[in-house]
Design a protein around this motif. Structure first.
Motif, mmCIF file in Angstrom:
data_model
loop_
_atom_site.group_PDB
_atom_site.id
_atom_site.type_symbol
_atom_site.label_atom_id
_atom_site.label_comp_id
_atom_site.label_asym_id
_atom_site.label_seq_id
_atom_site.Cartn_x
_atom_site.Cartn_y
_atom_site.Cartn_z
ATOM 1 N N PHE A 214 0.878 -1.227 0.062
ATOM 2 C CA PHE A 214 0.064 -0.123 0.163
ATOM 3 C C PHE A 214 0.904 1.345 -0.093
ATOM 4 O O PHE A 214 1.887 1.349 0.457
ATOM 5 C CB PHE A 214 -0.779 0.069 1.195
ATOM 6 C CG PHE A 214 -1.578 -1.242 1.377
ATOM 7 C CD1 PHE A 214 -2.861 -1.350 0.766
ATOM 8 C CD2 PHE A 214 -1.263 -2.486 2.125
ATOM 9 C CE1 PHE A 214 -3.536 -2.531 0.571
ATOM 10 C CE2 PHE A 214 -2.149 -3.210 2.200
ATOM 11 C CZ PHE A 214 -3.226 -3.574 1.672
ATOM 12 N N ASN A 215 0.418 2.310 -0.430
ATOM 13 C CA ASN A 215 1.170 3.693 -0.712
ATOM 14 C C ASN A 215 0.616 4.386 0.592
ATOM 15 O O ASN A 215 -0.192 5.387 0.491
ATOM 16 C CB ASN A 215 0.766 4.200 -1.730
ATOM 17 C CG ASN A 215 1.654 5.572 -2.072
ATOM 18 O OD1 ASN A 215 2.746 5.638 -1.368
ATOM 19 N ND2 ASN A 215 1.159 6.415 -2.867
ATOM 20 N N LEU A 216 1.173 3.998 1.856
ATOM 21 C CA LEU A 216 0.613 4.739 2.991
ATOM 22 C C LEU A 216 1.509 5.558 3.404
ATOM 23 O O LEU A 216 2.775 5.531 3.518
ATOM 24 C CB LEU A 216 0.276 3.715 4.135
ATOM 25 C CG LEU A 216 -0.324 2.337 3.968
ATOM 26 C CD1 LEU A 216 -0.481 1.413 4.906
ATOM 27 C CD2 LEU A 216 -1.977 2.922 3.668
ATOM 28 N N ASP A 217 1.154 6.884 3.781
ATOM 29 C CA ASP A 217 1.790 8.037 4.614
ATOM 30 C C ASP A 217 2.383 7.579 6.000
ATOM 31 O O ASP A 217 1.365 6.915 6.705
ATOM 32 C CB ASP A 217 1.063 9.197 4.694
ATOM 33 C CG ASP A 217 1.699 10.342 4.923
ATOM 34 O OD1 ASP A 217 2.712 10.195 5.919
ATOM 35 O OD2 ASP A 217 1.360 11.564 4.811
ATOM 36 N N SER A 218 3.581 7.529 6.326
ATOM 37 C CA SER A 218 4.049 6.953 7.468
ATOM 38 C C SER A 218 3.283 7.804 8.769
ATOM 39 O O SER A 218 3.402 6.973 9.919
ATOM 40 C CB SER A 218 5.776 7.348 7.485
ATOM 41 O OG SER A 218 5.977 8.571 7.516
ATOM 42 N N LYS A 219 2.769 8.956 8.429
ATOM 43 C CA LYS A 219 2.002 9.730 9.724
ATOM 44 C C LYS A 219 0.624 8.728 10.228
ATOM 45 O O LYS A 219 0.295 8.968 11.089
ATOM 46 C CB LYS A 219 1.906 11.149 9.327
ATOM 47 C CG LYS A 219 2.984 11.890 9.087
ATOM 48 C CD LYS A 219 2.631 13.378 8.811
ATOM 49 C CE LYS A 219 3.735 13.980 8.527
ATOM 50 N NZ LYS A 219 3.442 15.611 8.018
ATOM 51 N N GLY A 220 0.252 7.805 9.096
ATOM 52 C CA GLY A 220 -0.904 7.263 9.242
ATOM 53 C C GLY A 220 -0.895 5.960 9.691
ATOM 54 O O GLY A 220 -1.752 4.999 9.951
ATOM 55 N N VAL A 221 0.511 5.502 9.839
ATOM 56 C CA VAL A 221 0.899 4.125 9.998
ATOM 57 C C VAL A 221 1.119 3.931 11.527
ATOM 58 O O VAL A 221 2.294 4.718 12.151
ATOM 59 C CB VAL A 221 1.966 3.468 9.164
ATOM 60 C CG1 VAL A 221 2.254 2.182 9.515
ATOM 61 C CG2 VAL A 221 1.460 3.524 7.822
ATOM 62 N N HIS A 222 0.660 2.963 12.505
ATOM 63 C CA HIS A 222 0.959 3.019 13.730
ATOM 64 C C HIS A 222 1.099 1.683 13.823
ATOM 65 O O HIS A 222 0.687 0.652 13.565
ATOM 66 C CB HIS A 222 0.004 3.650 14.721
ATOM 67 C CG HIS A 222 -0.546 4.774 14.123
ATOM 68 N ND1 HIS A 222 0.129 5.668 14.850
ATOM 69 C CD2 HIS A 222 -1.458 5.469 13.531
ATOM 70 C CE1 HIS A 222 -0.421 7.100 14.334
ATOM 71 N NE2 HIS A 222 -1.406 6.603 13.668
ATOM 72 N N LYS A 223 2.252 1.036 14.686
ATOM 73 C CA LYS A 223 2.620 -0.147 15.085
ATOM 74 C C LYS A 223 2.372 -0.298 16.523
ATOM 75 O O LYS A 223 2.449 0.371 17.456
ATOM 76 C CB LYS A 223 4.193 -0.305 14.990
ATOM 77 C CG LYS A 223 4.710 -0.034 13.558
ATOM 78 C CD LYS A 223 4.271 -1.295 12.536
ATOM 79 C CE LYS A 223 5.168 -0.832 11.252
ATOM 80 N NZ LYS A 223 4.747 -1.948 10.125
ATOM 81 N N MET A 224 2.023 -1.636 16.873
ATOM 82 C CA MET A 224 1.661 -2.183 18.162
ATOM 83 C C MET A 224 2.332 -3.451 18.411
ATOM 84 O O MET A 224 2.260 -4.425 17.362
ATOM 85 C CB MET A 224 0.166 -2.171 18.422
ATOM 86 C CG MET A 224 -0.086 -2.489 20.002
ATOM 87 S SD MET A 224 -2.021 -2.822 19.936
ATOM 88 C CE MET A 224 -2.804 -1.236 19.982
ATOM 89 N N TYR A 225 2.990 -3.760 19.491
ATOM 90 C CA TYR A 225 3.308 -5.252 19.957
ATOM 91 C C TYR A 225 2.377 -5.710 20.630
ATOM 92 O O TYR A 225 1.912 -5.262 21.871
ATOM 93 C CB TYR A 225 4.472 -5.134 20.310
ATOM 94 C CG TYR A 225 5.633 -4.387 19.321
ATOM 95 C CD1 TYR A 225 6.356 -5.608 18.665
ATOM 96 C CD2 TYR A 225 6.010 -3.092 19.312
ATOM 97 C CE1 TYR A 225 7.271 -5.075 17.641
ATOM 98 C CE2 TYR A 225 6.979 -2.724 18.434
ATOM 99 C CZ TYR A 225 7.386 -3.926 17.672
ATOM 100 O OH TYR A 225 8.384 -3.253 16.578
ATOM 101 N N LEU A 226 1.976 -7.078 20.229
ATOM 102 C CA LEU A 226 0.893 -8.081 21.113
ATOM 103 C C LEU A 226 1.676 -9.033 21.428
ATOM 104 O O LEU A 226 2.242 -9.648 20.780
ATOM 105 C CB LEU A 226 -0.473 -8.203 20.486
ATOM 106 C CG LEU A 226 -1.204 -6.960 20.251
ATOM 107 C CD1 LEU A 226 -2.471 -7.336 19.410
ATOM 108 C CD2 LEU A 226 -1.631 -6.437 21.324
ATOM 109 N N LEU A 227 1.403 -9.578 22.856
ATOM 110 C CA LEU A 227 2.125 -10.610 23.486
ATOM 111 C C LEU A 227 1.013 -11.851 22.999
ATOM 112 O O LEU A 227 -0.157 -11.790 23.313
ATOM 113 C CB LEU A 227 1.949 -10.489 24.776
ATOM 114 C CG LEU A 227 2.898 -12.157 25.486
ATOM 115 C CD1 LEU A 227 4.269 -11.863 24.736
ATOM 116 C CD2 LEU A 227 2.967 -11.660 26.962
#
Length: 70
Positions: free
Chosen positions: A46-59
């Motif tokens: 996808f051509n996503l703007d990095s400002k709109g992408v959020h990472k989360m870590y789940l156990l």
């Protein structure tokens, strides 16, 4: 991102959501792609703007996994 995930139902399909640091609701990329019938869910597709992408870590049982919200 906060580690609290909520469920949003869209036309009988589940989309996981989370709230970012600014209080905006973000949607789990893989769930959104599934609703749109997109099989390749890698972020690079996808051509996503990095400002709109959020990472989360789940156990999980397999250890900590990174997931992408948009």
């Amino acid at each position: 991102m906060k580690n609290h995930i909520s469920i949003f139902n869209f036309e009988k399909q589940t989309v996981r959501t989370a709230t970012n640091e600014q209080g905006d609701i973000c949607f789990y990329l893989r769930d959104v792609a599934n609703v749109l019938n997109i099989s390749n869910t890698k972020q690079s597709r996808f051509n996503l703007d990095s400002k709109g992408v959020h990472k989360m870590y789940l156990l999980t049982e397999g250890g900590s996994q990174e997931i992408t919200f948009i």
